[in-house]
Design an enzyme around this catalytic site. Structure first.
Site, PDB file in Angstrom:
ATOM      1  N   ASP A  81       0.826  -1.203   0.000  1.00 38.30           N
ATOM      2  CA  ASP A  81       0.000   0.000   0.000  1.00 38.30           C
ATOM      3  C   ASP A  81       0.864   1.259   0.000  1.00 38.30           C
ATOM      4  OD1 ASP A  81      -1.089  -2.271   1.072  1.00 38.30           O
ATOM      5  OD2 ASP A  81      -2.444  -1.247   2.425  1.00 38.30           O
ATOM      6  N   GLU A 132      -6.973 -10.811  -2.870  1.00 33.16           N
ATOM      7  CA  GLU A 132      -6.594 -11.996  -2.104  1.00 33.16           C
ATOM      8  C   GLU A 132      -7.672 -13.069  -2.064  1.00 33.16           C
ATOM      9  OE1 GLU A 132      -5.395 -10.005   1.487  1.00 33.16           O
ATOM     10  OE2 GLU A 132      -3.350  -9.743   0.739  1.00 33.16           O
ATOM     11  N   GLN A 159     -10.863  -7.121  -3.656  1.00 31.98           N
ATOM     12  CA  GLN A 159     -10.512  -5.789  -4.142  1.00 31.98           C
ATOM     13  C   GLN A 159     -10.079  -5.968  -5.588  1.00 31.98           C
ATOM     14  OE1 GLN A 159      -6.942  -5.699  -1.270  1.00 31.98           O
ATOM     15  NE2 GLN A 159      -6.334  -4.277  -2.848  1.00 31.98           N
TER      16      GLN A 159
END
Lengths: 764, 764
Positions: free
Chosen positions: A356, A483, A596
């Site tokens: 991130d 994931e 995501q």
């Protein structure tokens, strides 16, 4: 998304205000009222003691402890992990009157108010304490961290007996007994203590990693000073205040915290010398000067970093809170420090940093604080040796950057993440590329980027493989950023970012050869990089397989994804969220549901590589399959929805990020702030509604104005200048502070920015 | 395969002989000389004490301990595991002379010999102990376990002073201090002890699972008897023998071991009563009678179980050792006991049972001991509730059988195996189907098979899913028996076995409806099985996706397998085996290499479903991709190579299984025998060279004669009769013991077997 706001704080454009104290919100407020200055962070706990639920947390960037893990017996699976360690409570205070102690959990009180002023970085809190006898004491607390001298913090307490006169006892000190909540143990040994006239010092060493924290406090108080109480791991000074009705007694504590990442102070003499030095430093400081310095630091910072929103008070407060936290968390004070997933506001995610940092946080710093951006990249340069060790452990060549880390070593004990996720590595390459693209800092790339790029390319060239028919190169047995697709082949994001990493490496090599032939030869020699190897990089970049359906224009998230069983995510009951708690582990991974976005993330990072039609096709295919279990996900969708002129969707996905923690959307803000999500909130406005893109030759903008807003403005730093943009119904006003002649694209058309505002109508 | 023989024992058709003692082989020999009788097992350790490397192991079927595991925080991942527990050393002995102790690690000795007689099940050992003074003592040990009274074991020791007269001290007792090597702890508390005239008893309880073991010993010795020594967890009686030159003193110990799987003896009175009962039982027994009974049990067993090989001494010894161990490990003494991966010979694999039981062991028992076969299946019936619990934990309906278990609960802590492998479940269905096909025991299937089949089908109907286009049913996120392809979709074996399970369920339901309408209605009601659900079973069975390439005739191991990067397994250096120790965990899973065959296994289990051409295509495609990291793999290849008339390959793959442990092929026999590999060795001859197939309406045979052999013969039980087959150059001689009119196919042609031998030429 099964997320809903839990609005608790008062709305204010520049302040976070808590009126009245709700115990159920104690931990959330501790997180929300956290202060930090990159070097250290302190949660907004009640320093006078609180017997209710609380996480007294104080963290220092890079100060960690380690834990041995059960050995798996398999190669490449870690057996040791590292975590940021909760350290001393250097705000430790106790207040007693009439034999009673101030404790908001048990005492009666009135007029509680806590305020974080985003303009100044000062946290204040006050309440009227009602003793059992009915007597009232007014207590006011103030604290702030210096933004100029990272080691310095200030605490001021004002005590006013409202309706009586009598003695008040105040204890102030340093408390190393705090436990690290994740482990349940205190991670410090206290080895030295010192008492001086109006100062005390305590030295703690971490139990196994031999790092140290030396806390020195200077007390300023117009009162009778008493002896010190030395308990195990604690040093406290007792002060007697002769309270006078209606008169305010003032108590000030200036703290210097010196953390040492290397071996701590081993010798008594060394400690004593340092204490003397500390006392001198502390005595040279004044509350007023420190306050003034910090105020002016924030003033300057806000001048070129503010985002203003007209007509949306909630998001106005939210985005300023986000910007405030970004600057608190990191601002280039030190090279090689990191941004943990929770910043310095809690223990969750072990204070580790993830991909991130480069994907979500770095853009904020690139456009707000170039030095900070460079320092973030510096961390990856400093930990290249650890990444090379990790590659070896994974039977790869080159460098494999850890999924989660503090010191550069892999800290993620779930092999399926630590061994299968390549996005930490490719994000490093992306970060250097993005940084260079905006800053033009070629020297930094040649010196510190190129060695990394070479080793990353080596890793890619050894981790990947050729398909059975030898025609396609790709990555097998990987997990992308999404994931929920755990162990797949030819993940589109991974392959694409791999290709981009290789291409950037080749491009920088070529540029370096042309501009700095000696340096080029040197690095090739140093890294033992042969022409043959460079040729292999080119070959695999050219043959990298990017799964794509020509007919539909949709990238396949990974080979076989299109055939996966379909889950209608709208039919999953809200009670089953978060899925990790309600679904069997493996069940999550057996369908086309996403946590995501992978493909959409790729299309955001390298936006100009794709046509708007491609973007539309892919957005419309993947969006309904994404449940946003990652807090980063909605912003990506919001930004791309803006680009596709899906205004409603863009606004729907926008709300989460700006107020994620203020409204405790994920119900876990008590564990710490979602720092990287905070970064995404900034992107959401600048890249989303502002339509900024930074992946081409020029910066480009394509602003839109959400129906719900009257207008908004934002600022981005660009090569020693600042671009000032404001948008309202009248159109876009854009200029640059210095008028240095920045070339930009607006709705695809080239403009040169001057100090005078250009006004361009909104074109959508 | 990177495996090589390490020949140590003397070759003999009926005996395992160790001449001279090699300390480096101490643990291997302890495993090889293990005795067992299904109820209990004891390793071949030196009962008189040995200070060198040793694993004193005594195990009782179903007696286990448990360990709490670190909580993963994810649903469906176990947090408690169970393991067979090392128990008391009930052979405990010490021998002293002239103040010296007999200890083969430190003492001087001559003429060491250890012999396991496969015909009688008796283990003997002898050596001449040379004292420091040069005096010699001849020691002879004998032990055996009763095959008729499972709780009874016998030890006899003969001591002869060769060249002197003098006192010899012998200690004999029960020792509960043995540690469980895997955990390093002793897993027993000793709660009661009792001493009688010529007997002692000791009661142990497992530390956390509240199971018990009561050991009672009766001593027979012509010597002065002395007081007992009671130490913690140990009770020992001391005997003084007045040794006379050249005269042999004899000492006999008859042991009764009563293990209780439920709560142990809690009350003192209960214990005392049981001790009295034990004494009476023991006193009623005689060494001679026990020996005779066991000898006759083995005689009878060998009569109908022997495999004779002419012209290959090594494999003759090897296969008889395998058959001996199979009968020792399991013979139908008790319902609901299990076959651990190491039988009762060691702690490795925690004494857990795996899918190997139904896939590899069950065939041996079906054709050698029908009752044992039924008892094995009974274990799955008894643990159906646990399998249903496990299904729930995995968000499935019905029953999900554990990958590794002792009590029916899942004990495998690696989620990737425990959650993704369905073959334990489908193997249960296969086991019932295979058992019924050979025995015709329909009653057992209706009563105990059908409830399981219904619940298995339910699990399959909830664990699987439809492809995106809704046309194909299959299993996503699974691991087949080949554990080198970790998390894949539509694994061919899993889908095929799933389809077969559903079809068998539907077929049994239909048959039950026809033959036992009342029972049929009852079970449907009991299991709440609707017509709609049955229809769904039919629908998914019909639409089950079996990945197959029509052009090449090759089944795809799983969706996408054909595109995986190719590894030339012949180029992997021998030093890198076993791969789990030398390759990074995830690296193993990123290519087309197999650990053991999936598709070929499927083609063996349901052999008649496939044409020989299909078999040939698939064998030739998959064989070069398999590295046989599983000890079960070579036999499957050998059997199928025989079928394909690849005689050389068949013989090459054959060698491992028969002598796997005698020659310590995997260098880990010291941890215990490879019991399920031993089962595969039997299949390798009967299904391989004998060409027997048991998956059709009739048994069929297609024998071949390996070039290396002169001839061989084998016997298989079939419906109360025994088929006797011998093969040599003159052809096949086949008959049945009782001439009950068994119909078989030989080389595809039908024959009826009588008591008179049919002679048929070998046709290949």
């Amino acid at each position: 998304m099964a997320k809903s706001a839990d609005i608790y704080y008062k709305v204010h454009p520049w302040k976070i205000i808590e009126k009245g104290f709700n115990k159920d919100y104690a931990r959330v407020s501790e997180s929300v009222f956290s202060l930090g200055n990159e070097y250290m962070g302190t949660r907004g706990y009640f320093e006078e003691g609180y017997s209710g639920d609380s996480l007294i947390g104080n963290y220092f960037n890079g100060i960690y402890e380690a834990a041995e893990l059960e050995k798996s017996g398999y190669k490449g699976i870690i057996d040791r992990t590292e975590f940021i360690v909760n350290s001393a409570d250097w705000l430790y205070t106790r207040i007693e009157a009439d034999g009673e102690a101030a404790d908001l959990n048990t005492a009666a009180f009135r007029d509680f108010e806590r305020v974080l002023d985003l303009k100044s970085g000062i946290l204040t809190r006050s309440y009227t304490w009602v003793l059992k006898s009915g007597k009232k004491l007014r207590l006011e607390f103030e604290r702030f961290l210096s933004m100029k001298e990272a080691e310095i913090a200030v605490q001021r307490i004002k005590i006013t007996p409202v309706d009586f006169s009598g003695e008040i006892t105040l204890y102030s000190g340093i408390d190393f007994t705090q436990i690290h909540h994740m482990t349940g143990n205190c991670m410090w040994n206290v080895t030295e203590a010192a008492s001086e006239d109006n100062a005390i010092s305590l030295l703690g060493n971490t139990v196994s990693t031999d790092q140290s924290l030396l806390v020195s406090c200077l007390f300023q108080c117009d009162c009778e000073e008493k002896t010190d109480y030395k308990e195990e791991k604690k040093l406290v000074r007792k002060f007697l205040l002769s309270g006078e009705e209606g008169k305010t007694a003032e108590f000030t504590k200036i703290i210097r915290n010196i953390s040492r990442k290397g071996t701590g102070y081993r010798e008594k003499e060394e400690f004593q010398k340092k204490c003397r030095e500390n006392s001198q430093v502390l005595k040279s400081l004044s509350y007023e000067k420190l306050r003034e310095d910090t105020l002016s630091w924030w003033e300057e910072t806000w001048r070129d970093s503010d985002i203003a929103i007209e007509g949306d008070e909630l998001n106005q407060q939210g985005i300023r809170y986000c910007i405030f936290q970004m600057h608190q968390t990191y601002h280039g004070a030190d090279k090689g420090t990191i941004i943990g997933a929770k910043g310095l506001t809690g223990e969750a995610y072990s204070g580790n940093t993830f991909w991130d940092t480069e994907a979500y946080c770095l853009p904020f710093y690139i456009f707000n604080n170039t030095e900070a951006a460079r320092h973030l990249l510096e961390f990856r340069y400093l930990t290249l040796p650890e990444a090379m060790e990790r590659a070896k452990a994974l039977d790869c060549k080159g460098a494999f950057y850890p999924i989660a880390t503090i010191t550069g070593r892999e800290c993620c004990s779930l092999w399926q993440h630590a061994s299968l996720q390549l996005q930490a590595s490719t994000a490093v390459a992306y970060g250097f590329w993005h940084y260079e693209n905006i800053t033009g800092d070629e020297e930094f790339i040649f010196e510190k980027g190129l060695p990394i790029l070479i080793e990353l390319s080596r890793m890619l060239a050894s981790r990947g493989d050729w398909s059975a028919d030898q025609t396609r190169y790709g990555f097998y047995g990987v997990m992308g950023p999404d994931e929920f697709q755990m162990m797949v082949n030819n993940n589109c994001y991974t392959n694409y970012l791999g290709k981009k990493t290789l291409e950037y490496t080749l491009e920088v090599l070529q540029r370096c050869a042309g501009k700095d032939p000696a340096g080029y030869q040197e690095i090739r020699k140093e890294r033992n990089l042969t022409a043959e190897e460079i040729g292999f990089f080119r070959n695999i970049a050219e043959h990298m397989y990017i799964p794509y359906d020509e007919e539909t224009g949709i990238f396949e998230q990974h080979e076989g994804y299109f055939n996966l069983p379909h889950v209608d995510i709208n039919k999953i009951p809200i009670a089953e969220f978060p899925l990790y708690h309600h679904w069997t582990y493996d069940r999550i991974y057996r369908n086309d549901m996403l946590k995501q976005p992978d493909v959409l993330m790729m299309m955001l990072l390298y936006n100009r590589d794709f046509t708007e039609e491609q973007l539309k096709n892919n957005y419309e295919y993947y969006e309904p399959r994404c449940i946003h279990e990652s807090s980063l996900s909605p912003s990506v969708h919001s930004i791309l929805a803006s680009q596709l002129r899906k205004e409603e969707e863009a606004y729907k996905f926008f709300g989460f990020a700006t107020r994620m923690d203020l409204d405790n959307y994920n119900r876990n803000t008590g564990e710490g702030l979602h720092t990287t999500s905070i970064a995404a909130a900034w992107m959401n406005i600048v890249y989303g509604f502002g339509g900024m893109r930074s992946d081409g030759k020029e910066l480009s903008f394509a602003p839109s104005l959400p129906e719900e807003w009257k207008g908004y403005s934002f600022k981005v730093h660009f090569k020693e200048d600042v671009i000032l943009t404001s948008v309202d119904e009248a159109g876009i006003k854009i200029s640059s502070r210095k008028g240095s002649g920045i070339q930009v694209l607006i709705y695809g058309k080239p403009y040169t920015l001057g100090q005078e505002e250009l006004v361009i109508p909104i074109t959508r």
